[in-house]
Design a protein around this motif. Structure first.
Motif, mmCIF file in Angstrom:
data_model
loop_
_atom_site.group_PDB
_atom_site.id
_atom_site.type_symbol
_atom_site.label_atom_id
_atom_site.label_comp_id
_atom_site.label_asym_id
_atom_site.label_seq_id
_atom_site.Cartn_x
_atom_site.Cartn_y
_atom_site.Cartn_z
ATOM 1 N N ARG A 137 0.852 -1.192 0.000
ATOM 2 C CA ARG A 137 0.000 0.000 0.000
ATOM 3 C C ARG A 137 0.891 1.247 0.000
ATOM 4 O O ARG A 137 1.173 1.823 1.061
ATOM 5 C CB ARG A 137 -0.933 -0.015 1.215
ATOM 6 N N PRO A 138 1.371 1.660 -1.170
ATOM 7 C CA PRO A 138 2.355 2.761 -1.244
ATOM 8 C C PRO A 138 1.847 4.093 -0.719
ATOM 9 O O PRO A 138 2.594 4.819 -0.054
ATOM 10 C CB PRO A 138 2.700 2.831 -2.734
ATOM 11 N N ALA A 139 0.591 4.441 -1.001
ATOM 12 C CA ALA A 139 0.080 5.732 -0.533
ATOM 13 C C ALA A 139 0.035 5.772 0.991
ATOM 14 O O ALA A 139 0.380 6.784 1.614
ATOM 15 C CB ALA A 139 -1.309 5.987 -1.109
ATOM 16 N N GLU A 140 -0.376 4.663 1.606
ATOM 17 C CA GLU A 140 -0.428 4.609 3.068
ATOM 18 C C GLU A 140 0.979 4.618 3.659
ATOM 19 O O GLU A 140 1.222 5.262 4.690
ATOM 20 C CB GLU A 140 -1.178 3.360 3.526
ATOM 21 N N ALA A 141 1.914 3.895 3.028
ATOM 22 C CA ALA A 141 3.296 3.885 3.508
ATOM 23 C C ALA A 141 3.885 5.294 3.481
ATOM 24 O O ALA A 141 4.583 5.702 4.422
ATOM 25 C CB ALA A 141 4.143 2.940 2.662
ATOM 26 N N GLU A 142 3.598 6.037 2.426
ATOM 27 C CA GLU A 142 4.094 7.415 2.341
ATOM 28 C C GLU A 142 3.474 8.278 3.433
ATOM 29 O O GLU A 142 4.179 9.031 4.120
ATOM 30 C CB GLU A 142 3.778 8.016 0.974
ATOM 31 N N ARG A 143 2.162 8.176 3.614
ATOM 32 C CA ARG A 143 1.483 8.984 4.625
ATOM 33 C C ARG A 143 2.018 8.688 6.023
ATOM 34 O O ARG A 143 2.317 9.612 6.798
ATOM 35 C CB ARG A 143 -0.020 8.716 4.581
ATOM 36 N N LEU A 144 2.169 7.418 6.345
ATOM 37 C CA LEU A 144 2.653 7.035 7.667
ATOM 38 C C LEU A 144 4.090 7.492 7.897
ATOM 39 O O LEU A 144 4.459 7.910 9.008
ATOM 40 C CB LEU A 144 2.545 5.522 7.846
ATOM 41 N N SER A 145 4.908 7.420 6.857
ATOM 42 C CA SER A 145 6.306 7.851 6.981
ATOM 43 C C SER A 145 6.394 9.349 7.209
ATOM 44 O O SER A 145 7.189 9.827 8.043
ATOM 45 C CB SER A 145 7.100 7.451 5.731
ATOM 46 N N ARG A 146 5.585 10.101 6.488
ATOM 47 C CA ARG A 146 5.592 11.552 6.665
ATOM 48 C C ARG A 146 5.117 11.921 8.073
ATOM 49 O O ARG A 146 5.694 12.803 8.726
ATOM 50 C CB ARG A 146 4.714 12.217 5.605
ATOM 51 N N GLU A 147 4.073 11.254 8.545
ATOM 52 C CA GLU A 147 3.580 11.530 9.891
ATOM 53 C C GLU A 147 4.629 11.171 10.937
ATOM 54 O O GLU A 147 4.785 11.882 11.943
ATOM 55 C CB GLU A 147 2.291 10.735 10.142
ATOM 56 N N HIS A 148 5.345 10.079 10.705
ATOM 57 C CA HIS A 148 6.390 9.642 11.630
ATOM 58 C C HIS A 148 7.477 10.709 11.773
ATOM 59 O O HIS A 148 7.877 11.061 12.893
ATOM 60 C CB HIS A 148 6.985 8.333 11.118
#
Length: 233
Positions: free
Chosen positions: A192-203
């Motif tokens: 799930r690339p979009a979710e991985a990007e969102r979670l990484s940015r939030e992290h």
């Protein structure tokens, strides 16, 4: 004898780095070989080798005829670095999540690093934890296959570590960060690339907020070393 000398150098490197990251050697402080030699009960030779290594890795700066100093990294500089990290870590996570062998990467590379972070957290090894944290993110940068991204982030190595060390001392941050790492790994493994990007940015954004909190506590003169037991990020 060579092995013994190398061990003394590594011991000196790790202890001096801990003193820098923990704020025991404050920004702007001149690092004196004699003082460190007495403090660590080591001869000047491994101390000097360790200082050279720390300067090479961005933990110290050197001035001609003046010696080594702990660099002063402004809060504004760290804000800019975190802004860049948020964007680039997001890109790297998104690209990594699209790899055909992403499940193997998560299980074979990220999971062992995650497990090591958990172990270090339980042992209250804040410096070791921050080191593995950087390795966790570096693994994702490399997996993304963007050479320029990796080069850019590695060039910021020393300042990235300063940010990691400071935010790691904010109570509760490390346990939250581990949960965030787990969520990022799950999103990648499930493609799930979009979710991985969102979670990484939030992290990264939360790490930046923790750094700001740590800086505010330092400016207020609070005893953050006592407040942050165990060391967390």
């Amino acid at each position: 004898m060579t092995i013994e000398r190398r061990t003394y150098k590594e011991q000196a490197y790790r202890e001096i780095r801990r003193m820098i990251v923990d704020g025991e050697l404050a920004p702007g402080t001149k690092v004196v070989v004699r003082m460190l030699s007495e403090r660590l009960r080591l001869s000047p030779t491994p101390i000097k080798s360790a200082l050279a290594g720390l300067e090479r890795d961005g933990f110290l700066t050197t001035f001609a005829h003046r010696g080594y100093f702990v660099p002063e990294v402004a809060v504004r500089d760290m804000r800019e670095i975190y802004e860049l990290r948020e964007a680039l870590d997001g890109v790297a996570a998104r690209k990594t999540a699209t790899l055909p062998d992403v499940v193997d990467f998560v299980r074979g590379t990220l999971q062992p690093l995650y497990d090591e972070q958990r172990r270090l957290l339980e042992e209250h090894d804040g410096v070791g934890y921050s080191d593995v944290d950087i390795e966790f993110h570096r693994a994702i940068w490399h997996a993304a296959g963007n050479i320029r991204l990796v080069q850019f982030m590695d060039n910021l190595g020393g300042q990235l570590r300063f940010g990691s060390g400071s935010s790691s001392q904010v109570p509760g941050r490390t346990s939250n960060a581990l949960q965030e790492h787990a969520a990022i790994m799950e999103a990648m493994a499930q493609g799930r690339p979009a979710e991985a990007e969102r979670l990484s940015r939030e992290h990264v954004r939360r790490a930046a907020e923790a750094f700001e909190d740590r800086s505010a506590m330092t400016d207020a003169g609070l005893d953050t070393a006592q407040q942050a037991r165990p060391a967390e990020r």
